[in-house]
Design a protein around this motif. Structure first.
Motif, PDB file in Angstrom:
ATOM      1  N   ASN A 211     -86.021  -9.171  54.244  1.00 13.90           N
ATOM      2  CA  ASN A 211     -87.336  -9.820  54.358  1.00 13.90           C
ATOM      3  C   ASN A 211     -88.445  -8.763  54.419  1.00 13.90           C
ATOM      4  O   ASN A 211     -89.048  -8.556  55.467  1.00 13.90           O
ATOM      5  CB  ASN A 211     -87.389 -10.683  55.625  1.00 13.90           C
ATOM      6  CG  ASN A 211     -86.363 -11.778  55.617  1.00 13.90           C
ATOM      7  OD1 ASN A 211     -86.255 -12.498  54.644  1.00 13.90           O
ATOM      8  ND2 ASN A 211     -85.607 -11.903  56.702  1.00 13.90           N
TER       9      ASN A 211
ATOM     10  N   VAL B 166     -84.988 -17.583  60.180  1.00 16.79           N
ATOM     11  CA  VAL B 166     -85.155 -17.561  58.725  1.00 16.79           C
ATOM     12  C   VAL B 166     -83.804 -17.369  58.051  1.00 16.79           C
ATOM     13  O   VAL B 166     -83.475 -18.041  57.053  1.00 16.79           O
ATOM     14  CB  VAL B 166     -86.153 -16.454  58.311  1.00 16.79           C
ATOM     15  CG1 VAL B 166     -86.127 -16.206  56.822  1.00 16.79           C
ATOM     16  CG2 VAL B 166     -87.551 -16.818  58.757  1.00 16.79           C
ATOM     17  N   ASP B 167     -82.986 -16.480  58.589  1.00 16.56           N
ATOM     18  CA  ASP B 167     -81.666 -16.260  58.001  1.00 16.56           C
ATOM     19  C   ASP B 167     -80.799 -17.511  58.128  1.00 16.56           C
ATOM     20  O   ASP B 167     -80.084 -17.873  57.188  1.00 16.56           O
ATOM     21  CB  ASP B 167     -80.966 -15.074  58.681  1.00 16.56           C
ATOM     22  CG  ASP B 167     -81.528 -13.732  58.232  1.00 16.56           C
ATOM     23  OD1 ASP B 167     -82.225 -13.701  57.205  1.00 16.56           O
ATOM     24  OD2 ASP B 167     -81.267 -12.716  58.924  1.00 16.56           O
ATOM     25  N   ASP B 168     -80.864 -18.158  59.294  1.00 10.00           N
ATOM     26  CA  ASP B 168     -80.105 -19.394  59.474  1.00 10.00           C
ATOM     27  C   ASP B 168     -80.582 -20.476  58.493  1.00 10.00           C
ATOM     28  O   ASP B 168     -79.775 -21.205  57.918  1.00 10.00           O
ATOM     29  CB  ASP B 168     -80.227 -19.905  60.916  1.00 10.00           C
ATOM     30  CG  ASP B 168     -79.485 -19.040  61.916  1.00 10.00           C
ATOM     31  OD1 ASP B 168     -78.635 -18.231  61.480  1.00 10.00           O
ATOM     32  OD2 ASP B 168     -79.774 -19.168  63.135  1.00 10.00           O
ATOM     33  N   TYR B 169     -81.881 -20.565  58.308  1.00  8.28           N
ATOM     34  CA  TYR B 169     -82.435 -21.552  57.373  1.00  8.28           C
ATOM     35  C   TYR B 169     -81.962 -21.276  55.949  1.00  8.28           C
ATOM     36  O   TYR B 169     -81.597 -22.197  55.215  1.00  8.28           O
ATOM     37  CB  TYR B 169     -83.961 -21.529  57.449  1.00  8.28           C
ATOM     38  CG  TYR B 169     -84.635 -22.489  56.509  1.00  8.28           C
ATOM     39  CD1 TYR B 169     -84.669 -23.848  56.783  1.00  8.28           C
ATOM     40  CD2 TYR B 169     -85.227 -22.033  55.335  1.00  8.28           C
ATOM     41  CE1 TYR B 169     -85.280 -24.740  55.921  1.00  8.28           C
ATOM     42  CE2 TYR B 169     -85.841 -22.917  54.461  1.00  8.28           C
ATOM     43  CZ  TYR B 169     -85.875 -24.254  54.755  1.00  8.28           C
ATOM     44  OH  TYR B 169     -86.460 -25.132  53.900  1.00  8.28           O
ATOM     45  N   LYS B 170     -81.942 -19.990  55.580  1.00  4.49           N
ATOM     46  CA  LYS B 170     -81.482 -19.624  54.238  1.00  4.49           C
ATOM     47  C   LYS B 170     -80.001 -19.964  54.060  1.00  4.49           C
ATOM     48  O   LYS B 170     -79.582 -20.438  53.005  1.00  4.49           O
ATOM     49  CB  LYS B 170     -81.703 -18.140  53.981  1.00  4.49           C
ATOM     50  CG  LYS B 170     -83.146 -17.782  53.701  1.00  4.49           C
ATOM     51  CD  LYS B 170     -83.278 -16.293  53.423  1.00  4.49           C
ATOM     52  CE  LYS B 170     -84.711 -15.884  53.177  1.00  4.49           C
ATOM     53  NZ  LYS B 170     -84.848 -14.436  52.927  1.00  4.49           N
ATOM     54  N   LYS B 171     -79.206 -19.741  55.100  1.00 10.66           N
ATOM     55  CA  LYS B 171     -77.781 -20.042  55.008  1.00 10.66           C
ATOM     56  C   LYS B 171     -77.554 -21.556  54.896  1.00 10.66           C
ATOM     57  O   LYS B 171     -76.701 -22.013  54.136  1.00 10.66           O
ATOM     58  CB  LYS B 171     -77.057 -19.500  56.231  1.00 10.66           C
ATOM     59  CG  LYS B 171     -76.906 -18.006  56.240  1.00 10.66           C
ATOM     60  CD  LYS B 171     -76.197 -17.539  57.498  1.00 10.66           C
ATOM     61  CE  LYS B 171     -76.185 -16.021  57.568  1.00 10.66           C
ATOM     62  NZ  LYS B 171     -75.586 -15.526  58.821  1.00 10.66           N
TER      63      LYS B 171
ATOM     64  N   ASN C   7     -79.665 -23.864  53.761  1.00  9.95           N
ATOM     65  CA  ASN C   7     -80.182 -24.374  52.497  1.00  9.95           C
ATOM     66  C   ASN C   7     -79.418 -23.857  51.303  1.00  9.95           C
ATOM     67  O   ASN C   7     -79.521 -24.408  50.222  1.00  9.95           O
ATOM     68  CB  ASN C   7     -81.670 -24.054  52.338  1.00  9.95           C
ATOM     69  CG  ASN C   7     -82.531 -24.925  53.237  1.00  9.95           C
ATOM     70  OD1 ASN C   7     -82.129 -26.033  53.596  1.00  9.95           O
ATOM     71  ND2 ASN C   7     -83.697 -24.429  53.591  1.00  9.95           N
ATOM     72  N   GLN C   8     -78.638 -22.837  51.497  1.00 15.01           N
ATOM     73  CA  GLN C   8     -77.872 -22.255  50.403  1.00 15.01           C
ATOM     74  C   GLN C   8     -76.634 -23.099  50.106  1.00 15.01           C
ATOM     75  O   GLN C   8     -76.172 -23.160  48.992  1.00 15.01           O
ATOM     76  CB  GLN C   8     -77.441 -20.835  50.794  1.00 15.01           C
ATOM     77  CG  GLN C   8     -77.292 -19.900  49.641  1.00 15.01           C
ATOM     78  CD  GLN C   8     -77.045 -18.497  50.126  1.00 15.01           C
ATOM     79  OE1 GLN C   8     -76.548 -18.258  51.199  1.00 15.01           O
ATOM     80  NE2 GLN C   8     -77.403 -17.550  49.307  1.00 15.01           N
TER      81      GLN C   8
END
Length: 175
Positions: free
Chosen positions: A107, A166-171, A173-174
């Motif tokens: 990021n 943010v990392d949790d959200y990316k994981k 949504n991935q």
């Protein structure tokens, strides 16, 4: 008694007048006096210049010693408990910054924003540190320095929490 002296001087006046000083005697005395005045003024000038040099040297040493002594003031010199807190916060800040730097590659924009905030707090801390030797209320400045470190630590904790979210959200949504 006074009468006898006067009488003796009057009777022997001619004998006393025989021993008059020569005409060149006054000229010799004037030359010697002039020579002695010059020598004394030179000696006085040398002593005064040596004394002035010593005063200047002692003044410079005093100024130098005063400045170096004042700039060596640490937080521990003012308040030992505050110094312990500051060291503890500094160690935690270093750990958190290292953790934050790990996430910098993932990021970079967020990392730049975070480092700008930390840079501002660091500048404030350095300003407080430079004011510490010259301030009349050193305890107040030390407390402000410790509070600044505490704010840095809290800011880093929040930044790491945001990065983790943010990392949790990316994981999430991935998937």
């Amino acid at each position: 008694m006074n009468n006898r002296l006067e009488t003796f001087v009057k009777e022997n006046r001619k004998d006393f007048d025989v021993f008059e000083p020569s005409a060149g005697l006054w000229a010799k005395i004037e030359q010697e006096l002039d020579g002695k005045k010059e020598k004394k003024s030179i000696k006085l000038y040398l002593w005064m210049s040596a004394a002035a040099s010593l005063v200047v040297i002692f003044g410079l040493v005093w100024l130098y010693a005063g400045r170096t002594q004042n700039q060596d003031i640490e937080i521990a010199d003012v308040n030992a408990a505050a110094a312990q807190k500051e060291v503890h916060f500094t160690n935690l800040i270093t750990e958190k910054r290292d953790s934050l730097a790990i996430f910098a590659a993932a990021n970079p924009d967020l990392y730049k924003k975070f480092t700008a905030d930390l840079k501002k707090l660091d500048e404030d801390y350095e300003r407080l540190k430079s004011e510490l030797p010259s301030t009349p209320n050193q305890l107040f400045v030390v407390k402000a320095m410790v509070k600044n470190r505490e704010l840095q630590l809290n800011l880093l904790r929040q930044q790491l929490m945001i990065i983790n979210q943010v990392d949790d959200y990316k994981k999430v949504n991935q998937i």
